[in-house]
Design a protein around this motif. Structure first.
Motif, PDB file in Angstrom:
ATOM      1  N   GLY A  85      -6.286 -35.575  -0.586  1.00 48.79           N
ATOM      2  CA  GLY A  85      -6.518 -35.543   0.675  1.00 48.79           C
ATOM      3  C   GLY A  85      -6.453 -34.039   1.370  1.00 48.79           C
ATOM      4  N   ALA A  86      -7.043 -33.746   2.447  1.00 44.76           N
ATOM      5  CA  ALA A  86      -7.013 -32.395   2.904  1.00 44.76           C
ATOM      6  C   ALA A  86      -5.564 -32.000   3.452  1.00 44.76           C
ATOM      7  N   SER A  87      -4.913 -33.197   4.044  1.00 46.49           N
ATOM      8  CA  SER A  87      -3.643 -32.902   4.546  1.00 46.49           C
ATOM      9  C   SER A  87      -2.614 -32.335   3.403  1.00 46.49           C
ATOM     10  N   THR A  88      -2.772 -33.083   2.322  1.00 45.72           N
ATOM     11  CA  THR A  88      -2.185 -32.786   1.029  1.00 45.72           C
ATOM     12  C   THR A  88      -2.072 -31.484   0.566  1.00 45.72           C
ATOM     13  N   GLU A  89      -3.649 -31.007   0.353  1.00 44.89           N
ATOM     14  CA  GLU A  89      -3.896 -29.704  -0.024  1.00 44.89           C
ATOM     15  C   GLU A  89      -3.276 -28.654   0.860  1.00 44.89           C
ATOM     16  N   LEU A  90      -3.250 -28.794   2.216  1.00 44.24           N
ATOM     17  CA  LEU A  90      -2.806 -27.662   3.108  1.00 44.24           C
ATOM     18  C   LEU A  90      -1.263 -27.581   2.818  1.00 44.24           C
ATOM     19  N   GLY A  91      -0.643 -28.839   2.906  1.00 44.00           N
ATOM     20  CA  GLY A  91       0.797 -28.803   2.378  1.00 44.00           C
ATOM     21  C   GLY A  91       1.205 -28.258   1.056  1.00 44.00           C
ATOM     22  N   ARG A  92       0.404 -28.560   0.192  1.00 42.29           N
ATOM     23  CA  ARG A  92       0.862 -27.814  -1.394  1.00 42.29           C
ATOM     24  C   ARG A  92       0.460 -26.553  -1.243  1.00 42.29           C
ATOM     25  N   LEU A  93      -0.666 -26.022  -0.368  1.00 38.63           N
ATOM     26  CA  LEU A  93      -0.799 -24.699  -0.369  1.00 38.63           C
ATOM     27  C   LEU A  93       0.291 -23.829   0.072  1.00 38.63           C
ATOM     28  N   MET A  94       0.874 -24.438   1.353  1.00 37.50           N
ATOM     29  CA  MET A  94       2.056 -23.854   1.968  1.00 37.50           C
ATOM     30  C   MET A  94       3.424 -23.980   1.050  1.00 37.50           C
ATOM     31  N   HIS A  95       3.465 -25.185   0.493  1.00 32.56           N
ATOM     32  CA  HIS A  95       4.800 -25.280  -0.523  1.00 32.56           C
ATOM     33  C   HIS A  95       4.754 -24.308  -1.599  1.00 32.56           C
ATOM     34  N   ARG A  96       3.590 -24.079  -2.174  1.00 32.80           N
ATOM     35  CA  ARG A  96       3.470 -23.246  -3.312  1.00 32.80           C
ATOM     36  C   ARG A  96       3.736 -21.753  -2.983  1.00 32.80           C
ATOM     37  N   GLU A  97       3.241 -21.322  -1.836  1.00 38.06           N
ATOM     38  CA  GLU A  97       3.683 -19.867  -1.502  1.00 38.06           C
ATOM     39  C   GLU A  97       5.030 -19.683  -0.878  1.00 38.06           C
ATOM     40  N   LEU A  98       5.508 -20.520  -0.246  1.00 39.01           N
ATOM     41  CA  LEU A  98       6.931 -20.435   0.277  1.00 39.01           C
ATOM     42  C   LEU A  98       7.787 -20.606  -0.936  1.00 39.01           C
ATOM     43  N   SER A  99       7.604 -21.311  -1.873  1.00 41.54           N
ATOM     44  CA  SER A  99       8.616 -21.488  -3.201  1.00 41.54           C
ATOM     45  C   SER A  99       8.620 -20.081  -3.948  1.00 41.54           C
ATOM     46  N   ARG A 100       7.599 -19.234  -3.621  1.00 46.63           N
ATOM     47  CA  ARG A 100       8.001 -17.958  -4.167  1.00 46.63           C
ATOM     48  C   ARG A 100       8.695 -16.839  -3.486  1.00 46.63           C
ATOM     49  N   LEU A 101       9.266 -17.332  -2.155  1.00 43.01           N
ATOM     50  CA  LEU A 101      10.059 -16.422  -1.666  1.00 43.01           C
ATOM     51  C   LEU A 101      11.561 -16.681  -2.161  1.00 43.01           C
ATOM     52  N   ARG A 102      12.144 -15.726  -2.359  1.00 46.05           N
ATOM     53  CA  ARG A 102      13.638 -15.848  -3.012  1.00 46.05           C
ATOM     54  C   ARG A 102      14.603 -16.788  -2.130  1.00 46.05           C
ATOM     55  N   ARG A 103      14.442 -16.786  -0.588  1.00 40.82           N
ATOM     56  CA  ARG A 103      15.310 -17.559   0.259  1.00 40.82           C
ATOM     57  C   ARG A 103      14.457 -18.693   0.991  1.00 40.82           C
TER      58      ARG A 103
END
Length: 409
Positions: free
Chosen positions: A237-255
């Motif tokens: 799903g396109a919605s799932t892909e956008l969500g995973r894209l965001m989560h993957r990038e934010l998870s790289r932040l230390r906080r």
């Protein structure tokens, strides 16, 4: 600068040589108007011929020109190139009387010119940077106001279209809204926004995409067709892909970890943006209430819960009528509800339910039998299963039995 003008008029050489220098520097800088040089060439000529340094008010005038260049959208590199090229050309085109001095005189003239160049370019860059900061602050304020009005959905349509155009938003397209919630208070909003912008713009382009904050959440507005076109896996799903894209990038932040991302469905038009935002916000709230174990949830995933909650009094009646007898069981209703939830999630397979619950199959069958005895509904009976499953879903939404059922209005 009347004195310097008189001194310059006394210098040998063609009367229009400074104008020729200015025109050449403009060409070198890609056509930056010569007006942005102001009195800079006069300052250089005075420094070369008389060793005079620029005064504070003269440098302040250069800073104003830097601000004006930024406001007119001229790049910093080009306006600095204008000044450096002007200094180079002026030194090459100085009247012969200046260039024929003895070595020490030439060295002193060069030092004076370089000092003016250094002071002027530094002041120019400072004025440019000040203007850019003001523009960024103004743009950020306008962006935040636009985001608020788009998500609220009650502003004038014509005004919104006009305000959205500078940000590259085509409000006639189909958009979706995604929200990201940190585990605690939003740590460094600027860092999070920058991280999301970098990856989202790279994948989807910078048109029709906005990244901002609202009420402690990160907000991403993206065109749904761009997300679908970028979808890497067939059937995902396109919605799932956008969500995973965001989560993957934010998870790289230390906080901020662990992050939870909720994505609303795609809808067309201005009011579709507000609708997608409301869905994403409800989905985020629902996922927290249900203690969802997946970090990315979509409105489609939890649509059944939104349907159930539209008539909360009826849902309360269903839970009360079907499930409250489970409170009479030893250990309370909790273990039996967990068993029913696992049983329905595994397609009514007791062995799979036992694996999910980390109990024996015998324990599962015993608990299902207790449910049938206490409620009168048999989980194995297809005619009873829908009622039980709807009641279990309602109990999760209402956080029962952890919280008391709402009282009737």
């Amino acid at each position: 600068m009347a004195d310097s003008t008189r001194r310059r008029a006394a210098d040998p050489g063609p009367p229009d040589w400074l104008a020729e220098v200015a025109e050449g520097a403009s060409r070198d800088a890609g056509g930056v108007p010569v007006e942005f040089l102001g009195d800079y060439l006069t300052l250089l000529a005075d420094a070369a011929t008389h060793g005079r340094q620029a005064k504070r008010r003269e440098l302040d005038a250069v800073g104003v020109l830097g601000r004006r260049a930024a406001e007119q959208g001229i790049s910093a590199g080009r306006v600095v190139q204008l000044y450096l090229s002007a200094a180079r050309r002026l030194w090459q085109d100085l009247p012969m009387v200046v260039r024929s001095r003895d070595r020490e005189a030439v060295r002193a003239a060069a030092a004076a010119v370089l000092q003016v160049v250094d002071d002027a370019v530094a002041t120019l860059a400072e004025g440019y940077a000040d203007a850019r900061r003001d523009l960024v602050r103004r743009e950020e304020s306008l962006r935040r106001e636009l985001i608020d009005d788009l998500l609220r959905g009650d502003s004038d349509l014509g005004t919104l279209v006009e305000r959205a155009e500078p940000f590259g938003l085509d409000l006639a397209r189909v958009h979706q809204v995604a929200l990201a919630a940190p585990s605690r208070r939003l740590p460094d909003a600027d860092a999070a926004i920058s991280a999301l912008e970098a990856v989202v713009f790279d994948r989807l382009g910078d048109r029709d995409v906005l990244v901002a904050t609202k009420e402690g959440l990160l907000v991403v507005l993206a065109p749904a067709d761009a997300v679908a076109a970028d979808r890497p896996a067939p059937g995902q799903g396109a919605s799932t892909e956008l969500g995973r894209l965001m989560h993957r990038e934010l998870s790289r932040l230390r906080r901020g970890r662990p992050w939870r991302v909720a994505v609303g469905r795609a809808h067309p038009g201005v009011y579709g943006i507000a609708r997608s935002y409301e869905e994403a916000r409800e989905t985020l709230t629902m996922a927290g209430r249900l203690h969802a174990d997946t970090p990315v949830v979509t409105a489609e995933d939890l649509l059944i819960y939104r349907v159930l909650l539209r008539d909360q009094p009826a849902m309360v009646d269903l839970v009360q009528a079907v499930l409250t007898p489970l409170t009479r069981a030893r250990g309370g209703a909790g273990p039996l509800l967990d068993t029913l939830d696992a049983y329905f999630a595994t397609g009514a397979v007791a062995t799979e339910s036992a694996k999910r619950l980390h109990v024996s199959v015998r324990t599962v069958t015993y608990r299902l039998d207790r449910v049938r005895t206490l409620t009168g509904y048999d989980p194995a009976d297809p005619a009873h299963r829908f009622t039980l499953q709807a009641a279990v879903l309602g109990a999760k939404v209402l956080n029962w039995p952890g919280s008391p059922l709402p009282l009737p209005a």
